[in-house]
Design a protein around this motif. Structure first.
Motif, PDB file in Angstrom:
ATOM      1  N   VAL A 159       0.835  -1.206   0.000  1.00 58.26           N
ATOM      2  CA  VAL A 159       0.000   0.000   0.000  1.00 58.26           C
ATOM      3  C   VAL A 159       0.864   1.248   0.000  1.00 58.26           C
ATOM      4  CG1 VAL A 159      -1.669   1.334   1.332  1.00 58.26           C
ATOM      5  CG2 VAL A 159      -1.977  -1.128   1.082  1.00 58.26           C
ATOM      6  N   ALA A 160       1.946   1.230   0.773  1.00 56.51           N
ATOM      7  CA  ALA A 160       2.842   2.385   0.832  1.00 56.51           C
ATOM      8  C   ALA A 160       3.495   2.633  -0.527  1.00 56.51           C
ATOM      9  CB  ALA A 160       3.908   2.167   1.904  1.00 56.51           C
ATOM     10  N   ILE A 161       3.893   1.549  -1.216  1.00 54.07           N
ATOM     11  CA  ILE A 161       4.509   1.715  -2.531  1.00 54.07           C
ATOM     12  C   ILE A 161       3.501   2.257  -3.536  1.00 54.07           C
ATOM     13  CG2 ILE A 161       5.503   0.455  -4.473  1.00 54.07           C
ATOM     14  CD1 ILE A 161       6.873  -1.378  -2.477  1.00 54.07           C
ATOM     15  N   LEU A 162       2.275   1.739  -3.499  1.00 54.95           N
ATOM     16  CA  LEU A 162       1.245   2.245  -4.409  1.00 54.95           C
ATOM     17  C   LEU A 162       0.958   3.723  -4.161  1.00 54.95           C
ATOM     18  CD1 LEU A 162      -1.313  -0.727  -4.514  1.00 54.95           C
ATOM     19  CD2 LEU A 162       0.256   0.007  -6.319  1.00 54.95           C
ATOM     20  N   LEU A 163       0.863   4.108  -2.899  1.00 54.40           N
ATOM     21  CA  LEU A 163       0.659   5.526  -2.582  1.00 54.40           C
ATOM     22  C   LEU A 163       1.845   6.360  -3.054  1.00 54.40           C
ATOM     23  CD1 LEU A 163      -0.915   5.316   1.009  1.00 54.40           C
ATOM     24  CD2 LEU A 163      -2.066   5.877  -1.150  1.00 54.40           C
ATOM     25  N   GLY A 164       3.049   5.801  -2.889  1.00 51.18           N
ATOM     26  CA  GLY A 164       4.230   6.509  -3.372  1.00 51.18           C
ATOM     27  C   GLY A 164       4.203   6.704  -4.881  1.00 51.18           C
ATOM     28  N   LEU A 165       3.725   5.688  -5.615  1.00 55.37           N
ATOM     29  CA  LEU A 165       3.624   5.817  -7.068  1.00 55.37           C
ATOM     30  C   LEU A 165       2.602   6.880  -7.456  1.00 55.37           C
ATOM     31  CD1 LEU A 165       3.763   2.075  -8.214  1.00 55.37           C
ATOM     32  CD2 LEU A 165       5.520   3.821  -8.526  1.00 55.37           C
ATOM     33  N   VAL A 166       1.499   6.948  -6.707  1.00 59.26           N
ATOM     34  CA  VAL A 166       0.493   7.978  -6.993  1.00 59.26           C
ATOM     35  C   VAL A 166       1.072   9.377  -6.761  1.00 59.26           C
ATOM     36  CG1 VAL A 166      -1.729   8.921  -6.268  1.00 59.26           C
ATOM     37  CG2 VAL A 166      -1.453   6.447  -6.494  1.00 59.26           C
ATOM     38  N   VAL A 167       1.788   9.535  -5.657  1.00 60.00           N
ATOM     39  CA  VAL A 167       2.410  10.834  -5.362  1.00 60.00           C
ATOM     40  C   VAL A 167       3.445  11.185  -6.424  1.00 60.00           C
ATOM     41  CG1 VAL A 167       3.863  12.090  -3.725  1.00 60.00           C
ATOM     42  CG2 VAL A 167       1.973  10.666  -2.888  1.00 60.00           C
ATOM     43  N   LEU A 168       4.265  10.193  -6.807  1.00 62.03           N
ATOM     44  CA  LEU A 168       5.275  10.432  -7.837  1.00 62.03           C
ATOM     45  C   LEU A 168       4.622  10.840  -9.149  1.00 62.03           C
ATOM     46  CD1 LEU A 168       8.219  10.290  -8.804  1.00 62.03           C
ATOM     47  CD2 LEU A 168       7.850   7.859  -9.291  1.00 62.03           C
ATOM     48  N   LEU A 169       3.521  10.176  -9.503  1.00 62.32           N
ATOM     49  CA  LEU A 169       2.809  10.539 -10.728  1.00 62.32           C
ATOM     50  C   LEU A 169       2.320  11.977 -10.670  1.00 62.32           C
ATOM     51  CD1 LEU A 169       1.437   9.911 -13.428  1.00 62.32           C
ATOM     52  CD2 LEU A 169      -0.453   8.877 -12.152  1.00 62.32           C
ATOM     53  N   GLY A 170       1.772  12.392  -9.517  1.00 58.45           N
ATOM     54  CA  GLY A 170       1.312  13.768  -9.383  1.00 58.45           C
ATOM     55  C   GLY A 170       2.439  14.774  -9.522  1.00 58.45           C
ATOM     56  N   VAL A 171       3.585  14.475  -8.934  1.00 61.72           N
ATOM     57  CA  VAL A 171       4.729  15.387  -9.014  1.00 61.72           C
ATOM     58  C   VAL A 171       5.235  15.504 -10.449  1.00 61.72           C
ATOM     59  CG1 VAL A 171       7.131  15.718  -8.311  1.00 61.72           C
ATOM     60  CG2 VAL A 171       5.423  15.019  -6.621  1.00 61.72           C
ATOM     61  N   VAL A 172       5.384  14.356 -11.128  1.00 60.85           N
ATOM     62  CA  VAL A 172       5.879  14.373 -12.505  1.00 60.85           C
ATOM     63  C   VAL A 172       4.864  15.053 -13.429  1.00 60.85           C
ATOM     64  CG1 VAL A 172       6.613  12.929 -14.443  1.00 60.85           C
ATOM     65  CG2 VAL A 172       7.290  12.333 -12.123  1.00 60.85           C
ATOM     66  N   PHE A 173       3.586  14.864 -13.160  1.00 60.50           N
ATOM     67  CA  PHE A 173       2.558  15.523 -13.967  1.00 60.50           C
ATOM     68  C   PHE A 173       2.677  17.045 -13.863  1.00 60.50           C
ATOM     69  CE2 PHE A 173      -1.821  17.309 -14.061  1.00 60.50           C
ATOM     70  CZ  PHE A 173      -2.102  17.094 -15.404  1.00 60.50           C
ATOM     71  N   LEU A 174       2.821  17.565 -12.643  1.00 57.08           N
ATOM     72  CA  LEU A 174       2.995  19.010 -12.472  1.00 57.08           C
ATOM     73  C   LEU A 174       4.286  19.482 -13.135  1.00 57.08           C
ATOM     74  CD1 LEU A 174       1.856  19.493  -8.758  1.00 57.08           C
ATOM     75  CD2 LEU A 174       0.595  20.092 -10.834  1.00 57.08           C
ATOM     76  N   LEU A 175       5.342  18.675 -13.035  1.00 56.20           N
ATOM     77  CA  LEU A 175       6.606  19.041 -13.664  1.00 56.20           C
ATOM     78  C   LEU A 175       6.469  19.109 -15.175  1.00 56.20           C
ATOM     79  CD1 LEU A 175       9.644  19.565 -13.145  1.00 56.20           C
ATOM     80  CD2 LEU A 175      10.017  17.112 -13.402  1.00 56.20           C
ATOM     81  N   SER A 176       5.683  18.199 -15.757  1.00 58.41           N
ATOM     82  CA  SER A 176       5.493  18.211 -17.207  1.00 58.41           C
ATOM     83  C   SER A 176       4.747  19.453 -17.679  1.00 58.41           C
ATOM     84  CB  SER A 176       4.734  16.951 -17.646  1.00 58.41           C
ATOM     85  OG  SER A 176       3.374  17.001 -17.226  1.00 58.41           O
ATOM     86  N   LEU A 177       3.936  20.036 -16.799  1.00 58.16           N
ATOM     87  CA  LEU A 177       3.225  21.267 -17.148  1.00 58.16           C
ATOM     88  C   LEU A 177       4.090  22.494 -16.955  1.00 58.16           C
ATOM     89  CD1 LEU A 177      -0.260  20.573 -15.483  1.00 58.16           C
ATOM     90  CD2 LEU A 177       0.430  20.168 -17.853  1.00 58.16           C
ATOM     91  N   ALA A 178       5.098  22.381 -16.120  1.00 56.78           N
ATOM     92  CA  ALA A 178       5.919  23.544 -15.790  1.00 56.78           C
ATOM     93  C   ALA A 178       7.124  23.715 -16.704  1.00 56.78           C
ATOM     94  CB  ALA A 178       6.384  23.458 -14.327  1.00 56.78           C
ATOM     95  N   VAL A 179       7.699  22.600 -17.185  1.00 54.83           N
ATOM     96  CA  VAL A 179       8.937  22.704 -17.961  1.00 54.83           C
ATOM     97  C   VAL A 179       8.639  22.558 -19.443  1.00 54.83           C
ATOM     98  CG1 VAL A 179      10.274  21.773 -16.046  1.00 54.83           C
ATOM     99  CG2 VAL A 179       9.421  20.225 -17.807  1.00 54.83           C
ATOM    100  N   GLY A 180       9.560  23.068 -20.236  1.00 59.15           N
ATOM    101  CA  GLY A 180       9.429  23.045 -21.681  1.00 59.15           C
ATOM    102  C   GLY A 180      10.383  24.044 -22.278  1.00 59.15           C
ATOM    103  N   SER A 181      10.122  24.467 -23.505  1.00 56.10           N
ATOM    104  CA  SER A 181      10.974  25.480 -24.119  1.00 56.10           C
ATOM    105  C   SER A 181      10.951  26.773 -23.315  1.00 56.10           C
ATOM    106  CB  SER A 181      10.513  25.747 -25.556  1.00 56.10           C
ATOM    107  OG  SER A 181       9.146  26.137 -25.581  1.00 56.10           O
ATOM    108  N   THR A 182       9.812  27.022 -22.636  1.00 54.19           N
ATOM    109  CA  THR A 182       9.677  28.150 -21.709  1.00 54.19           C
ATOM    110  C   THR A 182       9.154  27.619 -20.389  1.00 54.19           C
ATOM    111  OG1 THR A 182       9.172  29.670 -23.529  1.00 54.19           O
ATOM    112  CG2 THR A 182       8.600  30.385 -21.290  1.00 54.19           C
ATOM    113  N   SER A 183       9.854  27.905 -19.314  1.00 58.74           N
ATOM    114  CA  SER A 183       9.436  27.443 -17.997  1.00 58.74           C
ATOM    115  C   SER A 183       8.272  28.273 -17.479  1.00 58.74           C
ATOM    116  CB  SER A 183      10.603  27.503 -17.010  1.00 58.74           C
ATOM    117  OG  SER A 183      11.651  26.643 -17.418  1.00 58.74           O
ATOM    118  N   VAL A 184       7.348  27.611 -16.821  1.00 60.94           N
ATOM    119  CA  VAL A 184       6.206  28.268 -16.194  1.00 60.94           C
ATOM    120  C   VAL A 184       6.288  28.012 -14.692  1.00 60.94           C
ATOM    121  CG1 VAL A 184       3.688  28.391 -16.054  1.00 60.94           C
ATOM    122  CG2 VAL A 184       4.792  27.971 -18.259  1.00 60.94           C
TER     123      VAL A 184
END
Length: 372
Positions: free
Chosen positions: A32-57
């Motif tokens: 359960v802890a690993i699954l929760l960790g994967l969910v948190v990691l997914l949320g962090v990477v998702f926000l990072l994908s919206l913030a980075v790019g040719s222009t940082s937001v």
């Protein structure tokens, strides 16, 4: 009845808690802890994908865009909402779909190298897309986002599914009297190569401008799926993943071998057919909208098995969904070369991420074969 032993050089490595038993109490908190960790990691990477790019937001403006509290006509927010958000959602859906399809194939064939395209699914879907892109006026839209409407997107989707289903049906027809899953897998690969050869001939006879579009599509990309195209891509992939998630009991039974599954009352032929069809649909839809994305279907299930140390699909399925979405987002971020205007082919990035996993699986299988 004792379950049949799976040959280590062919089957995914059976792990000690077993696929047919519930996780032991002392392991449940860890899983359960690993699954929760994967969910948190997914949320962090998702926000990072919206913030980075040719222009940082800045992250604060990303959160404002997601919550709808940003000022009107904010250029950064427009970039997030119109470009990065649909692209990231597409990456998540595609990664989850390919991961689930790969897990289904590896379980069904008890082969660590099976993936969504093992039965010629990718080649069949590519044939359907090629007939639409190279034979109609929908080529440019099918690659990187020039809108062709829901009807055009549905046409590409149906063409990919039909192409994949035709190849799958041909494999099933020829293999109807074959019991060995490995032989069926090899037949699928051979039919896939034959279909790929036909696609190559078709591409070679096409107009030069459409050849360029086809080459771009072949590189793979999540950028071509706009909000309008997500109206087709999103529901199909979500339904496919949910249907696959409801088959964990059948997958657990199949993991122990078809004879053992029959002894448990499972209609093996029907389960086998439905599993292959479900994986075909997921692989075909992702191929139609994003191009042939390599290695995710092979690598993601193995990453989850190694992380959770289990073969229980009740644990693996949600883990594969989260891991597949996360790895696809990471590949997208890397391919966009944050801070520059350059773009790497997505397939090159997924190959660099997935190839080491496949090599590790092969080496581990070889050691297991010698040990046995």
């Amino acid at each position: 009845m004792r379950p049949p032993r799976l040959h280590q050089s062919v089957a995914p490595r059976p792990l000690h808690d077993g696929a047919a038993h519930s996780p032991t109490p002392h392991r449940r908190p860890r899983e359960v802890a690993i699954l929760l960790g994967l969910v948190v990691l997914l949320g962090v990477v998702f926000l990072l994908s919206l913030a980075v790019g040719s222009t940082s937001v800045p992250l604060s403006r990303v959160l404002q865009a997601l919550m709808g509290t940003s000022p009107d006509h904010d250029a950064a927010v427009v970039v997030v909402e119109a470009i990065r958000l649909p692209r990231s959602l597409t990456a998540m859906l595609a990664g989850a779909s390919l991961g689930i399809a790969g897990l289904q194939m590896q379980t069904l064939f008890r082969n660590p190298l099976a993936d969504p395209f093992a039965l010629g699914i990718s080649s069949g879907a590519s044939l359907g897309v090629a007939l639409v892109m190279l034979g109609t006026g929908y080529g440019a839209a099918a690659v990187f986002g020039a809108s062709m409407g829901v009807g055009g997107d549905a046409l590409v989707t149906v063409a990919a599914i039909v192409g994949a289903a035709l190849v799958l049906g041909l494999v099933l027809l020829v293999s109807s009297r074959i019991e060995s899953p490995t032989t069926v897998l090899i037949l699928g690969l051979m039919f896939g190569y034959a279909v790929s050869a036909f696609v190559t001939v078709l591409v070679g006879a096409s107009q030069p401008e459409r050849l360029q579009q086809w080459a771009q599509w072949g590189f793979g990309s999540f950028s071509g799926v706009t909000w309008q195209r997500l109206r087709v891509f999103g529901p199909v992939t979500v339904v496919g993943v949910l249907v696959a998630s409801a088959t964990t009991k059948q997958l657990n039974a199949l993991l122990l071998g078809e004879h053992y599954a029959r002894s448990m009352g499972l209609a093996v032929r029907r389960a086998r057919l439905l599993t292959m069809f479900g994986a075909s649909v997921l692989g075909a839809v992702v191929t139609a909208f994003c191009g042939p994305i390599s290695f995710l279907g092979i690598a993601v299930p193995h990453l989850c098995r190694g992380l959770l140390n289990t073969s229980d699909h009740r644990i693996l399925v949600p883990a594969v969904v989260c891991m597949g979405a996360t790895v696809a987002l990471v590949a997208q971020i890397v391919s966009l070369l944050p801070g520059s205007a350059g773009v790497l082919p997505l397939n090159a990035v997924t190959s660099l991420l997935g190839a080491p996993v496949v090599v590790a699986v092969l080496l581990r299988s070889r050691r297991g074969a010698f040990a046995g």
